[in-house]
Design an enzyme around this catalytic site. Structure first.
Site, PDB file in Angstrom:
ATOM      1  N   ASP A 292       0.854  -1.178   0.000  1.00  0.00           N
ATOM      2  CA  ASP A 292       0.000   0.000   0.000  1.00  0.00           C
ATOM      3  C   ASP A 292       0.891   1.230   0.000  1.00  0.00           C
ATOM      4  O   ASP A 292       2.124   1.128  -0.058  1.00  0.00           O
ATOM      5  CB  ASP A 292      -0.958   0.002   1.193  1.00  0.00           C
ATOM      6  CG  ASP A 292      -2.322   0.582   0.820  1.00  0.00           C
ATOM      7  OD1 ASP A 292      -2.375   1.781   0.482  1.00  0.00           O
ATOM      8  OD2 ASP A 292      -3.310  -0.159   0.853  1.00  0.00           O
TER       9      ASP A 292
ATOM     10  N   HIS B  22      -2.871   3.186  -4.596  1.00  0.00           N
ATOM     11  CA  HIS B  22      -2.300   2.689  -3.337  1.00  0.00           C
ATOM     12  C   HIS B  22      -0.863   2.196  -3.547  1.00  0.00           C
ATOM     13  O   HIS B  22      -0.486   1.140  -3.056  1.00  0.00           O
ATOM     14  CB  HIS B  22      -3.178   1.571  -2.755  1.00  0.00           C
ATOM     15  CG  HIS B  22      -4.477   2.054  -2.185  1.00  0.00           C
ATOM     16  ND1 HIS B  22      -4.553   2.754  -1.007  1.00  0.00           N
ATOM     17  CD2 HIS B  22      -5.746   1.939  -2.659  1.00  0.00           C
ATOM     18  CE1 HIS B  22      -5.826   3.051  -0.756  1.00  0.00           C
ATOM     19  NE2 HIS B  22      -6.563   2.579  -1.754  1.00  0.00           N
TER      20      HIS B  22
ATOM     21  N   GLU C  13      -9.855   2.759  -5.463  1.00  0.00           N
ATOM     22  CA  GLU C  13      -9.499   4.126  -5.068  1.00  0.00           C
ATOM     23  C   GLU C  13      -8.303   4.677  -5.848  1.00  0.00           C
ATOM     24  O   GLU C  13      -7.396   5.274  -5.290  1.00  0.00           O
ATOM     25  CB  GLU C  13      -9.221   4.170  -3.557  1.00  0.00           C
ATOM     26  CG  GLU C  13     -10.434   3.801  -2.715  1.00  0.00           C
ATOM     27  CD  GLU C  13     -10.176   3.827  -1.232  1.00  0.00           C
ATOM     28  OE1 GLU C  13     -11.128   4.125  -0.461  1.00  0.00           O
ATOM     29  OE2 GLU C  13      -9.029   3.555  -0.810  1.00  0.00           O
TER      30      GLU C  13
END
Length: 559
Positions: A177, A248, A333
């Site tokens: 991440d 990410h 995202e």
């Protein structure tokens, strides 16, 4: 101790009990040798029982344990019979026998979960009973985020044991991440030399003014990963690695700046991110990036081999882990602002004849879906990967609610249901002021127990696309094992029953009966050293006064 969790399909109690003594033997028939080794080990640790090896079922007559396969049962189905002839566990496969052994451990009482005997006069008795059982769902999982806060290897092995005790069979291992890269990749050493460490860490929600100024990090060596995968396989658990792309990814870009959108931002100045939220720094959609992550995934596939289901007596721990062919690539995202501003990204959109940046992400994901499929693997990603179309054979983790799962199932894709509003265990467990770092909606033990993974609007054929469900544990505000335990338990026990047991509709579920059985189960968790949230609320040392969270008021949406 017939207060079992998850609840079996059928329990018929008898009268009397089978007593296990120093003279008892354990016979593991062909194909069950690994289960026999595991069961003999845990019972020797907990009770000092030698459980010498039996030569056949006759050696278990009266006071012993027999394990054997029954091809008439399903792969994870088992039958446990305790009567005057001893204890016999039969399963359609080694996994079924293993789940039956987990039930036997519960029948023996909480002392069976300890690592050394706690009394000399303890009588190990199994009540006479006949239990027939099989899981509702094939995928019964836990997503563990070790990128935001690193969990040392021993902690991961501990969680595999906790999963096995609850008949969960998939560890979704979130390894990368913005805040950290946790897996050694030999051809790209800077991923762990640089990407595994951040200079400081935000304490609480990203709006909090508090910081921990100690460097934080860590990673698993390739041998660590091999050990984790082997340990999981012994417990019939598939490990599904997650390597996040194209969002990410700041930790990877900090290590290798050429992976980022260099024509938009000075990627050489980026460091491993030290706060939370959605990061704007995403991977560049270039051939350089594709080749880099192909190199990463080549090593990942070697470390997480796909299981063929084969098992031999010469390899007693080989396990059928049916979801080991999956590789999770994230896909959630991914902010597109840098792609919109990037001449390089815009040229790629034009070259490919794509409509927009969303289609560019679909192309990016599709590339890896095809790359994995060519190697006999299956891609799975968060439900954003549906946007712009998804390659045949790819599967979806539906996290933003039920809608992504419904759309995926209707489009012919397999689905794992894990909606944030229902089974994100980082969400708070109570609305009171003592809840530590309160995040999200209130999700009580009862709320999780009433969660239904299959949306009612699906047809029977579409519902068949629901592989199962998992709870997700994001660790932004979980700095150590105790905090993870607090958020995960006891709610993971409720999720385990939802995933395993044939429960009625949510409104008709016997919450009082489950809570009664949990009274016994808390004693097992105590013996295992789990720092769960007590039903009466957090203990003094479990609170985090003054640390800002992100609570959301009201009931969560159901869709």
């Amino acid at each position: 101790m017939t207060e079992l969790i998850p609840a079996p399909r059928s329990v018929v109690a008898g009268s009397g009990e089978t007593r296990l003594t120093a003279h008892s033997r354990l016979y593991a028939g062909p194909g069950t040798e690994g289960v026999g080794h595991w069961l003999r080990t845990v019972l020797r640790q907990a009770g000092g029982l030698p459980l010498r090896e039996g030569r056949g079922l006759d050696d278990t007559d009266g006071d012993g344990i027999g394990l054997q396969l029954d091809p008439a049962l399903g792969p994870e189905e088992y039958r446990l019979v305790s009567d005057g002839g001893g204890v016999l566990i039969e399963g359609g496969g080694a996994a079924g026998v293993f789940w039956g052994a987990q039930t036997l451990r519960q029948l023996l009482g909480p002392e069976a979960y300890r690592r050394a005997p706690v009394g000399r006069d303890r009588t190990w008795a199994v009540p006479h009973v006949r239990i027939e059982d099989s899981p509702r769902f094939r995928w019964r999982g836990l997503m563990l985020d070790v990128a935001r806060h690193f969990m040392p290897k021993d902690g991961v092995l501990r969680y595999l044991d906790l999963m096995a005790a609850h008949k969960l069979n998939v560890l979704h291992f979130h390894l990368t991440d913005d805040q950290g890269w946790r897996i050694e990749i030999e051809r790209y050493p800077r991923l762990t030399e640089v990407g595994a460490w951040r200079a400081r860490t935000k304490i609480g929600h990203r709006a909090s003014p508090l910081w921990d100024d100690r460097p934080h990090g860590g990673y698993y060596t390739q041998d660590d990963i091999r050990e984790i995968v082997a340990y999981a396989a012994e417990r019939h658990i598939s490990v599904v690695p997650e390597i996040d792309v194209p969002g990410h990814s700041q930790a990877a870009i900090a290590a290798y700046p050429e992976l980022g959108n260099t024509d938009v931002v000075d990627t050489a100045s980026l460091t491993v991110w030290d706060t939370w939220g959605i990061n704007p720094n995403v991977l560049a959609p270039t051939d350089t990036t594709l080749r880099f992550y192909e190199g990463v995934l080549e090593e990942v596939l070697d470390l997480f081999p796909a299981d063929t289901g084969a098992s031999t007596s010469s390899a007693p721990f080989t396990s059928f882990t049916p979801f080991s062919s999956f590789v999770h690539i994230g896909g959630d995202e991914c902010l597109k602002d840098q792609w919109r501003a990037s001449a390089t990204a815009q040229r790629r959109i034009a070259e490919l004849g794509l409509k927009d940046e969303d289609a560019l992400q679909a192309w990016f994901i599709g590339h890896f879906a095809a790359w994995l499929a060519a190697r006999g693997r299956r891609l799975i990603g968060w439900d954003e990967i549906l946007e712009g179309g998804l390659a045949p054979g790819a599967a979806v983790s539906s996290w933003r609610g039920y809608a992504g799962g419904v759309a995926a199932a209707r489009a012919g894709h397999d689905v794992v249901m894990c909606p944030e509003q229902q089974v994100y265990l980082d969400h708070r467990q109570d609305a009171g002021p003592d809840e530590p770092v309160p995040i999200g909606y209130v999700r009580t033990l009862e709320d999780v127990y009433r969660f239904e993974p299959v949306p009612p609007e699906l047809t029977p054929e579409e519902a068949g696309r629901v592989l199962g469900t998992q709870a997700n544990v994001w660790t932004e505000v979980m700095e150590d094992q105790g905090r993870v335990d607090y958020q995960v338990f006891p709610r993971l026990a409720a999720l385990a029953e939802v995933a395993w047991s044939p429960l009625p509709a949510p409104a008709e579920r016997d919450v009082a009966g489950f809570e009664r059985r949990m009274t016994a189960h808390y004693r097992r968790l105590d013996a295992l050293g789990v720092a769960y949230r007590p039903p009466t609320g957090p203990l003094p040392w479990q609170k985090r006064p003054g640390v800002l969270g992100r609570p959301i008021d009201g009931a969560p949406p159901n869709r």
